[in-house]
Design an enzyme around this catalytic site. Structure first.
Site, short mmCIF file in Angstrom:
data_model
loop_
_atom_site.label_atom_id
_atom_site.label_comp_id
_atom_site.label_asym_id
_atom_site.label_seq_id
_atom_site.Cartn_x
_atom_site.Cartn_y
_atom_site.Cartn_z
N GLN A 65 0.86 -1.20 0.00
CA GLN A 65 0.00 0.00 0.00
C GLN A 65 0.89 1.25 0.00
O GLN A 65 0.39 2.35 -0.11
CB GLN A 65 -0.89 0.02 1.24
CG GLN A 65 -1.80 -1.19 1.36
CD GLN A 65 -2.47 -1.24 2.72
OE1 GLN A 65 -3.53 -0.63 2.95
NE2 GLN A 65 -1.87 -1.98 3.65
N ASN A 66 2.18 1.04 0.17
CA ASN A 66 3.11 2.17 0.31
C ASN A 66 3.44 2.78 -1.05
O ASN A 66 3.43 2.08 -2.06
CB ASN A 66 4.40 1.72 1.01
CG ASN A 66 4.13 1.20 2.41
OD1 ASN A 66 3.07 1.46 2.98
ND2 ASN A 66 5.05 0.42 2.95
N VAL A 67 3.72 4.06 -1.04
CA VAL A 67 4.05 4.78 -2.28
C VAL A 67 5.50 5.29 -2.24
O VAL A 67 5.92 6.07 -3.08
CB VAL A 67 3.08 5.97 -2.50
CG1 VAL A 67 1.66 5.48 -2.67
CG2 VAL A 67 3.16 7.00 -1.36
N HIS B 123 -1.42 1.41 -4.28
CA HIS B 123 -1.75 2.83 -4.17
C HIS B 123 -0.81 3.71 -4.98
O HIS B 123 -0.74 4.91 -4.73
CB HIS B 123 -1.72 3.25 -2.68
CG HIS B 123 -2.79 2.57 -1.88
ND1 HIS B 123 -2.78 2.51 -0.51
CD2 HIS B 123 -3.89 1.87 -2.26
CE1 HIS B 123 -3.84 1.84 -0.08
NE2 HIS B 123 -4.52 1.43 -1.12
N CYS C 235 -0.26 10.95 -16.57
CA CYS C 235 -1.19 11.84 -17.30
C CYS C 235 -2.62 11.52 -16.89
O CYS C 235 -3.01 10.35 -16.81
CB CYS C 235 -1.03 11.64 -18.82
SG CYS C 235 -2.32 12.50 -19.74
N CYS D 30 0.97 16.66 -20.89
CA CYS D 30 1.31 15.45 -21.67
C CYS D 30 1.20 15.80 -23.15
O CYS D 30 0.55 16.79 -23.52
CB CYS D 30 0.32 14.35 -21.29
SG CYS D 30 0.50 12.83 -22.24
N CYS E 204 -0.61 14.48 -25.08
CA CYS E 204 -2.04 14.36 -25.46
C CYS E 204 -2.79 15.63 -25.05
O CYS E 204 -3.98 15.78 -25.33
CB CYS E 204 -2.67 13.13 -24.80
SG CYS E 204 -3.10 13.39 -23.07
N ALA F 171 8.86 -4.41 12.32
CA ALA F 171 9.15 -5.21 11.12
C ALA F 171 10.65 -5.22 10.83
O ALA F 171 11.21 -6.23 10.38
CB ALA F 171 8.40 -4.63 9.94
N1 APR Z 1 6.78 -2.38 12.51
C1 APR Z 1 5.59 -2.99 12.25
N2 APR Z 1 4.41 -2.34 12.28
C2 APR Z 1 4.42 -1.02 12.58
C3 APR Z 1 5.61 -0.32 12.86
C4 APR Z 1 6.82 -1.05 12.82
N3 APR Z 1 7.99 -0.46 13.10
N4 APR Z 1 5.29 0.99 13.13
C5 APR Z 1 3.95 1.09 12.99
N5 APR Z 1 3.43 -0.12 12.69
C6 APR Z 1 2.04 -0.46 12.40
C7 APR Z 1 0.99 0.32 13.17
O1 APR Z 1 0.70 -0.35 14.38
C8 APR Z 1 -0.20 0.26 12.21
O2 APR Z 1 -0.94 -0.92 12.40
O3 APR Z 1 1.83 -0.11 11.04
C9 APR Z 1 0.46 0.21 10.83
C10 APR Z 1 0.37 1.52 10.09
O4 APR Z 1 -0.99 1.76 9.85
P1 APR Z 1 -1.42 3.02 8.96
O5 APR Z 1 -0.71 4.23 9.44
O6 APR Z 1 -2.91 3.01 8.93
O7 APR Z 1 -0.82 2.68 7.52
P2 APR Z 1 -1.41 1.71 6.43
O8 APR Z 1 -2.07 0.52 7.03
O9 APR Z 1 -0.33 1.47 5.44
O10 APR Z 1 -2.52 2.65 5.74
C11 APR Z 1 -3.18 2.15 4.59
O11 APR Z 1 -4.23 4.32 4.33
O12 APR Z 1 -4.05 6.61 4.37
C12 APR Z 1 -4.11 5.50 3.55
O13 APR Z 1 -3.24 5.35 1.39
C13 APR Z 1 -2.86 5.38 2.73
O14 APR Z 1 -1.73 3.36 2.02
C14 APR Z 1 -2.28 4.03 3.15
C15 APR Z 1 -3.50 3.30 3.68
#
Ligand code: APR
Length: 271
Positions: A106-108, A124, A132, A174, A176, A257
């Site tokens: 989900q990370n960008v 995402h 574009c 772009c 286009c 992690a």
């Molecule tokens: N190791 C493991 N887990 C962690 C750590 C870490 N060091 N630090 C934080 N966390 C956990 C938190 O406990 C939480 O459950 O990571 C999670 C982060 O949750 P969010 O901030 O909600 O992020 P995410 O789940 O990726 O959000 C999903 O929401 O805002 C939108 O598009 C955005 O992609 C994002 C989506």
């Protein structure tokens, strides 16, 4: 620390091509990128009702250019400084050893790609790419170019016209005729169909889904664990606190992690 029953499961079941991962902001926390929710999260500083919706960002440009400029500068300053941490690198080793088949993220922040991981499914989008708005033509934004843009946005943040001029230079038209925009999915927008289809395909026959650093509150990404479980996958969660779907996980490993994944690597004899 990985609890004993999870250790035994990992040792006996992390076989070739057996693991698919779903990652969220938590895997990048130790790379200096704030998570979205919870203490110190991005949405604590920037109201997602404004900053996570296209309409909100457009209205900011009209009414509060400094707010938009500060968000762009904060967001990109962290991204260009961030490097893969031991958690990202451990997944890349597990892919090289044939254990991890694919990482759905989900990370960008592009940190999975920067770690050398090859099979990354971006649900995402990617903040280092512009797209574009009409024909989906994409351009990769090099780190130096983003750095340059961030500097110019900072200098011109008090004037809407000047800020617009800077942004139109880095988000050009772009061929286009339409304009490019950042290639990330904002709230209320559709996920890239190809990415979602690839994610479901990976989960159709995966024996283990590793949920890493995600709160699992945003759909459709949060529907993937149940989709996998219904097809027989075991769910393992690595998080430093319970997520919305911890209850359906078969194993829950509490911790960072960036520490747990290298520990799993050692356990499997790859480090
Ligand atoms: N190791 C493991 N887990 C962690 C750590 C870490 N060091 N630090 C934080 N966390 C956990 C938190 O406990 C939480 O459950 O990571 C999670 C982060 O949750 P969010 O901030 O909600 O992020 P995410 O789940 O990726 O959000 C999903 O929401 O805002 C939108 O598009 C955005 O992609 C994002 C989506």
């Amino acid at each position: 620390m990985i609890p004993k029953e999870s250790k035994d499961f990992i040792k006996n079941n992390f076989k070739k091509e057996s693991v698919v991962c779903l990652t969220g902001a938590g895997i990048s926390a130790e790379s200096g990128i704030p998570v979205f929710r919870g203490k110190g999260g991005l949405w604590e500083k920037y109201d997602p009702q404004i900053y996570a919706y296209p309409e909100g960002l457009i209205s900011l440009l009209r009414t509060q250019p400094q707010g938009l400029a500060n968000f762009i500068v904060d967001f990109y300053t962290l991204l260009i400084k961030a490097r893969p941490n031991p958690g990202h690198l451990a997944l890349a080793v597990l892919e090289k050893e044939g254990i991890v088949r694919s990482v759905i993220t989900q990370n960008v922040d592009n940190l999975h790609q920067a770690s050398g991981l090859r099979s990354v499914i971006e649900l995402h989008g990617n903040a280092f790419r512009i797209k574009c708005m009409e024909c989906s033509h994409t351009i990769v934004l090099e780190r130096d170019r983003i750095k340059e843009m961030t500097e110019l946005v900072k200098i011109n943040k008090d004037s809407r016209i000047k800020l617009l001029k800077v942004l139109s230079r880095y988000f050009p038209r772009c061929s286009c005729g339409a304009r490019h925009r950042i290639d990330i999915v904002l709230f209320g927008e559709m996920l890239p169909e190809e990415a979602l289809t690839s994610a479901y395909k990976q989960l159709d026959n995966c024996s283990i889904l590793l949920l890493i650093g995600t709160s699992l509150v945003v759909y459709p990404a949060a529907s993937l664990p149940l989709y996998a479980k219904e097809r027989g996958a075991k769910l393992i969660e690595i998080n430093n606190e319970p997520s919305m779907l911890s209850e359906i996980c078969d194993y829950k490993i509490t911790g960072k992690a960036s520490e747990i994944l290298p520990e799993a690597l050692t356990l499997l004899g790859y480090a």
